[in-house]
Design an enzyme around this catalytic site. Sequence first.
Site, PDB file in Angstrom:
ATOM      1  N   CYS A 177      57.164 -18.936  25.198  1.00 35.51           N
ATOM      2  CA  CYS A 177      57.566 -18.847  23.794  1.00 35.51           C
ATOM      3  C   CYS A 177      56.474 -19.487  22.946  1.00 35.51           C
ATOM      4  CB  CYS A 177      58.887 -19.586  23.579  1.00 35.51           C
ATOM      5  SG  CYS A 177      59.553 -19.438  21.886  1.00 35.51           S
ATOM      6  N   CYS A 200      72.585 -14.433  29.574  1.00 34.58           N
ATOM      7  CA  CYS A 200      71.588 -15.034  28.686  1.00 34.58           C
ATOM      8  C   CYS A 200      70.225 -14.520  29.127  1.00 34.58           C
ATOM      9  CB  CYS A 200      71.682 -16.556  28.814  1.00 34.58           C
ATOM     10  SG  CYS A 200      70.426 -17.428  27.872  1.00 34.58           S
ATOM     11  N   GLU A 260      63.229 -15.977  33.291  1.00 34.72           N
ATOM     12  CA  GLU A 260      64.505 -16.351  33.875  1.00 34.72           C
ATOM     13  C   GLU A 260      65.644 -15.801  33.024  1.00 34.72           C
ATOM     14  OE1 GLU A 260      63.400 -20.453  36.129  1.00 34.72           O
ATOM     15  OE2 GLU A 260      64.073 -20.694  34.077  1.00 34.72           O
ATOM     16  N   CYS A 294      70.471 -24.338  28.127  1.00 37.45           N
ATOM     17  CA  CYS A 294      69.650 -24.077  26.943  1.00 37.45           C
ATOM     18  C   CYS A 294      68.438 -24.982  26.922  1.00 37.45           C
ATOM     19  CB  CYS A 294      70.429 -24.365  25.667  1.00 37.45           C
ATOM     20  SG  CYS A 294      71.826 -23.314  25.452  1.00 37.45           S
ATOM     21  N   CYS A 343      59.047 -25.651  19.959  1.00 40.03           N
ATOM     22  CA  CYS A 343      60.024 -26.701  19.629  1.00 40.03           C
ATOM     23  C   CYS A 343      59.873 -27.811  20.682  1.00 40.03           C
ATOM     24  CB  CYS A 343      61.445 -26.144  19.630  1.00 40.03           C
ATOM     25  SG  CYS A 343      61.663 -24.797  18.450  1.00 40.03           S
ATOM     26  N   CYS A 403      62.323 -28.269  23.778  1.00 41.49           N
ATOM     27  CA  CYS A 403      62.634 -27.101  24.607  1.00 41.49           C
ATOM     28  C   CYS A 403      61.539 -26.892  25.636  1.00 41.49           C
ATOM     29  CB  CYS A 403      62.758 -25.863  23.711  1.00 41.49           C
ATOM     30  SG  CYS A 403      62.982 -24.337  24.639  1.00 41.49           S
TER      31      CYS A 403
HETATM   32  N1  SAH Z   1      64.027 -18.683  20.318  1.00 43.14           N
HETATM   33  C1  SAH Z   1      65.461 -18.617  20.172  1.00 43.14           C
HETATM   34  C2  SAH Z   1      66.198 -18.749  21.493  1.00 43.14           C
HETATM   35  C3  SAH Z   1      65.991 -20.098  22.098  1.00 43.14           C
HETATM   36  S1  SAH Z   1      67.122 -20.744  23.268  1.00 43.14           S
HETATM   37  C4  SAH Z   1      65.924 -19.713  19.238  1.00 43.14           C
HETATM   38  O1  SAH Z   1      65.168 -20.651  19.022  1.00 43.14           O
HETATM   39  O2  SAH Z   1      67.014 -19.628  18.721  1.00 43.14           O
HETATM   40  C5  SAH Z   1      68.656 -20.827  22.502  1.00 43.14           C
HETATM   41  C6  SAH Z   1      69.053 -22.147  21.877  1.00 43.14           C
HETATM   42  O3  SAH Z   1      68.857 -23.277  22.740  1.00 43.14           O
HETATM   43  C7  SAH Z   1      68.281 -22.452  20.600  1.00 43.14           C
HETATM   44  O4  SAH Z   1      69.174 -22.841  19.610  1.00 43.14           O
HETATM   45  C8  SAH Z   1      67.426 -23.595  21.024  1.00 43.14           C
HETATM   46  O5  SAH Z   1      67.009 -24.367  19.934  1.00 43.14           O
HETATM   47  C9  SAH Z   1      68.355 -24.327  21.953  1.00 43.14           C
HETATM   48  N2  SAH Z   1      67.698 -25.323  22.783  1.00 43.14           N
HETATM   49  C10 SAH Z   1      66.403 -25.374  23.144  1.00 43.14           C
HETATM   50  N3  SAH Z   1      66.154 -26.464  23.884  1.00 43.14           N
HETATM   51  C11 SAH Z   1      67.329 -27.110  24.019  1.00 43.14           C
HETATM   52  C12 SAH Z   1      67.729 -28.303  24.701  1.00 43.14           C
HETATM   53  N4  SAH Z   1      66.854 -29.018  25.377  1.00 43.14           N
HETATM   54  N5  SAH Z   1      69.024 -28.654  24.624  1.00 43.14           N
HETATM   55  C13 SAH Z   1      69.914 -27.919  23.941  1.00 43.14           C
HETATM   56  N6  SAH Z   1      69.605 -26.788  23.282  1.00 43.14           N
HETATM   57  C14 SAH Z   1      68.312 -26.392  23.316  1.00 43.14           C
END
Ligand code: SAH
Length: 387
Positions: free
Chosen positions: A138, A131, A118, A379, A142, A145
């Site tokens: 991934c 974005c 996406e 995000c 985390c 996420c």
């Molecule tokens: N792998 C990369 C890109 C991930 S998405 C990274 O980890 O940086 C970009 C951002 O969104 C990251 O900072 C990630 O931690 C954040 N993110 C992930 N899940 C989220 C959520 N549920 N709410 C807010 N931010 C989130």
Amino acid sequence: MTDLRTPTTTPPRPGQLTFAAPRRGKPPRHLADLTPAERREAVESLGHKGFRARQLSTHYFERLVDDPKDMTDLPKGVRDDLVRDLLPTMLTPIVQRTADDGETVKSAWRLHDGALVESVLMRYPNRVTMCISSQAGCGMNCPFCATGQAGLTRNLSTAEIVEQVVYAARSLRRGELPGGGDHEREAPLRVSNVVFMGMGEALANYRAAIGAIRRLIDPTPDGLGMSARGITMSTVGLVPAIDRLAAEGMPVTLALSLHAPDDELRNELVPINTRWSVDEAIDAAYRYFGATKRRVSIEYALIRDINDQAWRSDLLGRKLNARGRGWVHVNPIPLNPTPGSKWTASIPGVEQQFVERLRAAGIPTTIRDTRGQDIDGACGQLAAATA
Ligand code: SAH
């Protein structure tokens, strides 16, 4: 909800990290995978004149042509060969959803092997941010996420990453992005910013991600001619890859997904912390600033009663200031809800306090605007599931 994820991907166990992307059939080779010199070679090896490579690049990167019929400077036979060999279909759009009065558009794409990714286009008053995804799924796991919870399907190729941006650029050029009185605009909108904040950990797919950045910033017709400053590489904190990126000589912005200033909590929120600790990640971010002079962003999803305490705000401020002043800013974002997660966003007063304490410590801090929550496009919500 229909879950379209490819069934071969098994969700990870808590804390499990996946670096090696499962091998699947290779995506087809595409012009955007190649450097200008490689394009020439490819064209010549098809039996055509080398200068055709530049003509093809002009169509793809500069004119954003997607119908071969519009490539009128290429004789029919040449055109058919080149398009078949160098401009295969990389992404098939499957669904688009819009939010925020049409200013946010989430697209889901199917790749050649059925994997899904996406991307999200966001229009602001004076910029357009795309974005993009760098992996299907991934491996960083985390727990807050949605993408991380789904596991890693595979790495994207350079062209699969670049095509997401080219698609957006085309639709902007045609004035297709809904919302906001486009007809009064003289010049069509352009993609001004690209953030690697969609699905995937781009630095774990290093070669393809760097190739994509080169295609984005190379001047037309070799690439899209974007400014490196408009590109943000977001990472969980893969320290060796951050150092490598710093040495590439491309002044892209680095965003470090910190989410906690102490190892105990970060080990849980960002499992890669068990490899590279908070201090090691912040040191790498500081070295990145030293090498590029680009101010680093620290991302911090505020999770109610988990990481939003005043003492954590103070500890974060101290750790950042211990390295120096003026090198960093903090971007807290209220946690976006994801399926199966017990966590929720901090309450507004607590969020405000977290921000104020950082500012009082002299650290520029701005709450990140969150877009597309109601279309699961914000995000952490990208899981390539369609409603
Ligand atoms: N792998 C990369 C890109 C991930 S998405 C990274 O980890 O940086 C970009 C951002 O969104 C990251 O900072 C990630 O931690 C954040 N993110 C992930 N899940 C989220 C959520 N549920 N709410 C807010 N931010 C989130």
